[in-house]
Design a protein around this motif. Structure first.
Motif, short mmCIF file in Angstrom:
data_model
loop_
_atom_site.label_atom_id
_atom_site.label_comp_id
_atom_site.label_asym_id
_atom_site.label_seq_id
_atom_site.Cartn_x
_atom_site.Cartn_y
_atom_site.Cartn_z
N ILE B 281 0.85 -1.20 0.00
CA ILE B 281 0.00 0.00 0.00
C ILE B 281 0.88 1.25 0.00
N ALA B 282 1.90 1.26 0.86
CA ALA B 282 2.76 2.44 0.94
C ALA B 282 3.44 2.70 -0.40
N SER B 283 3.92 1.64 -1.07
CA SER B 283 4.62 1.83 -2.34
C SER B 283 3.67 2.34 -3.41
N MET B 284 2.46 1.76 -3.48
CA MET B 284 1.51 2.18 -4.51
C MET B 284 1.15 3.65 -4.33
N LEU B 285 0.88 4.05 -3.07
CA LEU B 285 0.45 5.43 -2.84
C LEU B 285 1.60 6.40 -3.08
N LEU B 286 2.78 6.11 -2.54
CA LEU B 286 3.90 7.04 -2.73
C LEU B 286 4.27 7.12 -4.20
N GLY B 287 4.29 5.95 -4.88
CA GLY B 287 4.62 5.95 -6.30
C GLY B 287 3.66 6.82 -7.08
N ALA B 288 2.37 6.80 -6.69
CA ALA B 288 1.38 7.57 -7.43
C ALA B 288 1.48 9.06 -7.13
N PHE B 289 1.62 9.42 -5.85
CA PHE B 289 1.55 10.85 -5.50
C PHE B 289 2.87 11.56 -5.71
N LEU B 415 -7.42 2.64 -6.76
CA LEU B 415 -7.39 4.10 -6.60
C LEU B 415 -6.00 4.64 -6.92
N ALA B 416 -4.96 3.94 -6.42
CA ALA B 416 -3.59 4.41 -6.66
C ALA B 416 -3.28 4.40 -8.15
N SER B 417 -3.80 3.40 -8.88
CA SER B 417 -3.47 3.37 -10.30
C SER B 417 -4.22 4.46 -11.05
#
Lengths: 209, 481
Positions: B281-289, B415-417
């Motif tokens: 979760i942390a990687s997906m969100l940080l990668g996106a934002f 959501l992250a994608s």
């Protein structure tokens, strides 16, 4: 008191004395030289214990490589020890606190009598009686652990290539000695007869590149 | 020690590649300097191809060196991907490094040795083998990051990578020593026995050791919160080397992670699943934002790769055969998309000088429509727009997560994608609707070839996905779950 005991006390005394000199010596180069003496005496102690492989390893790796590297570092860096010592009083309280904490931990550790769970008795592999310990190590390293041994070898190879790739600069125009060229030089190419007119001077040829 | 317990035959591919690397080193050192680097590059690709053939010829599950090494369908699947990733990276590097005057024959040699390390990681079945493979790979990568040693940013990248990598290796070793202390063995089979014991979850030493091991490996795959090095290293390293970093080593480390968790710690699934879910979760969100504010395309790709690691970890968190299959498909598609995108980045040259700003792409569609189209397809695929390959990768991992009843994880992932799609689409907008800048210098033929091949793959994957899916399924079956 057998011969072994005499040699033990000889090596042990010398190791302790030169170990103390490493710390006491004013000149850092002398300190490293005393360190080498300490290594040699420790190697002697290992031989007395029957661990000839460790003894040779100590001489080859520590004396041959590590201590020599220390010497290079000490000589190249030219550390001003007087300046280093200047901050001693200022940093002493912090050092004392850290030292105190470590000491307290050591005391706590040693006052706990039992280690739970108890260490497995078979942790130390038995040494076969009929082979020397160099042979015993070799038999393991080249059979059971050959994969790890070769893998570690590749890691060292990469370290070596890396050190060369990152530091070696091929400079142009550096004069290098070529022994083969020097030996192959005969009188015909090396000597030139010049007739000098009386009162004249000899003008040397421009050096060949 | 009978020779059949060593079973050298199982490790022939590794031996071929290691011998090839050493032979190449000799050729480079003694073979003169004229045209040296191109020849080294082609010979390295030849060695990788020979190794690939040797891998493809193996069958069944073979264990070697007293169970320290395992060659099964899973290992072979990832090995073939890693070998092709390395080969393409060398292909991409030849022209670029020559122009930067950094074309030394040692670079293909180091890439080959790093690949040997990756293969050792993929086949590791023992903590010692795991560490040696990882260290062989990492050490070669540190040197490669600093390959342009006269360039300040490249040296900085190498230094940063080295210091942080050494730190993570230290943590990994600390975890490994705890595991050895509490399980009494370093082999994955032995660890599996210890982890399957009834009171294993209460064995604090085992759990702490596992956590440290995971921290070390999370560093290597650059999962948040152990991702700090990634943008700086990706930006500073020479671009073809960055392409290599983003592709093959990630795959190898993910495969290693999957094997050590599934094979070694299957009994502690509940415990490690929580950690993997958090990392994911942390990687997906940080990668996106974090990628939204980037102006340098290499930094953007770094954050993009962090995000993709998060998506791939969703598959691992789901666990089970389907989860591993999804992970493998995702990694394969990610490899192609990444190499294709980096081929496009390598084609960004103006007056012979490489440019890295996203704004330099503006109006690309007006003077180089094919490249703009391919890059757009790759970016759409990275964003996960159907019917491109990237969509299917995401679909498989989310399907696996839903099947494992990880609904929250799947929703956050989707959501992250969507957020991630924003920054990919921004580049597409810049390329197609902004004012045109001068033309790029024509790219080298191999760079164009890689670009076209990757573009074709992402567009046409939907037509015939069966071979990849089937291969990943066979591969996933060979992990013990």
């Amino acid at each position: 008191m057998g011969l072994t005991a005499i040699f033990f006390y000889l090596f042990a005394t010398l190791a302790l004395a030169s170990g103390a000199m490493v710390i006491v010596a004013k000149n850092p180069v002398h300190a490293v030289l005393f360190l080498i003496v300490t290594f040699f005496n420790a190697a002697g102690l290992f031989i007395l214990l029957g661990a000839e492989f460790l003894a040779m390893l100590l001489v080859i790796v520590y004396v041959g490589a590590v201590a020599v590297m220390f010497l290079f570092v000490v000589m190249m860096l030219d550390v001003d020890f007087a300046e280093l010592r200047a901050g001693f009083i200022k940093n002493a309280p912090v050092g004392l606190i850290v030292g105190g904490v470590v000491l307290a931990e050591l005391v706590a550790l040693l006052s706990a009598r039992a280690i739970v769970p108890p260490p497995v008795a078979a942790t130390g592999a038995p040494i076969p009686r009929d082979v020397t310990n160099t042979e015993a190590l070799g038999q393991l390293l080249y059979t059971k652990y050959v994969y790890f041994f070769q893998g570690a070898g590749l890691v060292l190879l990469v370290a070596m290539i890396g050190a060369i790739v990152l530091t070696l600069h091929h400079r142009q125009g550096v004069k290098r000695q070529s022994i083969a060229d020097q030996v192959a030089r005969g009188p015909k190419t090396a000597v030139k007869m010049v007739k000098v007119a009386s009162g004249g001077s000899v003008v040397p040829d421009a050096p060949k590149r | 020690m009978p020779a059949d317990m060593l079973n050298f035959a199982a490790a022939y591919p590794e031996m071929i590649l290691a011998a090839g690397a050493i032979a190449l080193l000799m050729i480079g050192a003694f073979g003169g300097t004229q045209g040296n680097s191109d020849r080294a590059g082609w010979l390295a690709i030849l060695a990788l191809a020979a190794t690939g053939v040797a891998v493809a010829m193996q069958t069944g599950t073979e264990r070697a060196f007293n169970d320290a090494f395992i060659s099964d369908n899973f290992a072979r699947f990832v090995k073939l991907l890693v070998l092709s990733g390395s080969a393409v990276a060398i292909l991409l590097s030849m022209d670029d490094l020559r122009r930067a005057k950094a074309d030394r024959f040692e670079i293909p040699v180091l890439i080959l040795l790093a690949t040997v390390g990756m293969m050792m990681m993929i086949s590791a079945n023992d903590l010692l083998a795991l560490y040696l493979g990882l260290e062989l790979q990492s050490l070669a990568l540190y040197v490669l990051a600093a390959a342009r040693r006269d360039d300040v940013r490249s040296s900085e990248a190498g230094m940063k990578y080295f210091v942080l990598g050494a730190l993570s290796s230290g943590m990994l070793l600390y975890g490994a020593s705890l595991l050895y202390g509490f399980a009494g063995t370093t082999s994955f089979a032995g660890l599996a026995t210890a982890a399957a014991a009834p009171n294993a979850a209460a064995n604090l030493g085992l759990i702490v050791g596992l956590v440290f091991l995971l921290v070390g490996l999370a560093f290597k795959v650059s999962a948040v919160p152990f991702h700090m090095w990634t943008p700086d290293v990706y930006e500073g390293a020479p671009t073809p080397i960055t392409a290599f970093f983003a592709a093959a080593p990630k795959l190898a480390a993910m495969a290693l992670l999957a094997r050590v968790l599934m094979d070694g710690f299957g009994g502690l699934f509940i415990q490690w699943q929580k950690i993997i879910i958090f990392l994911s979760i942390a990687s997906m969100l940080l990668g996106a934002f974090a990628a939204i504010g980037q102006t340098n395309i290499k930094r953007l790709m770094a954050y993009s790769s962090i995000g993709h690691v998060g998506f791939a970890l969703v598959g691992l968190a789901a666990g089970g055969e389907q989860g591993v299959q999804a992970l493998l498909i995702y990694l394969a598609i990610y490899l192609v998309m990444t190499l294709g995108s980096f081929a496009c980045i390598l084609a960004m040259r103006r007056d012979g000088q490489p440019v890295e700003d996203i704004s330099e792409l503006s109006g690309l569609a007006q003077n180089n429509l094919p490249m703009a189209f391919i890059l757009a397809m790759l970016l759409f695929s990275l964003a996960g727009v159907p019917p491109l390959a990237g969509f299917f990768g995401k679909f498989y991992v989310f399907a696996a997560a839903v099947k494992a009843e990880l609904y929250g994880l799947a929703i956050i992932g989707v959501l992250a994608s969507v957020v991630g799609a924003f920054y990919y689409l921004r580049i597409v907008k810049v390329m197609f609707f902004d004012e045109a800048k001068p033309r790029f210098t024509p790219a080298a033929p191999y760079v164009r070839l890689v670009m076209i091949a990757a573009g074709l793959f992402v567009v046409l994957y939907a037509v015939y996905p069966q071979p990849l899916v089937a291969a990943a399924e066979t591969a996933a079956k060979s992990l013990q779950l």
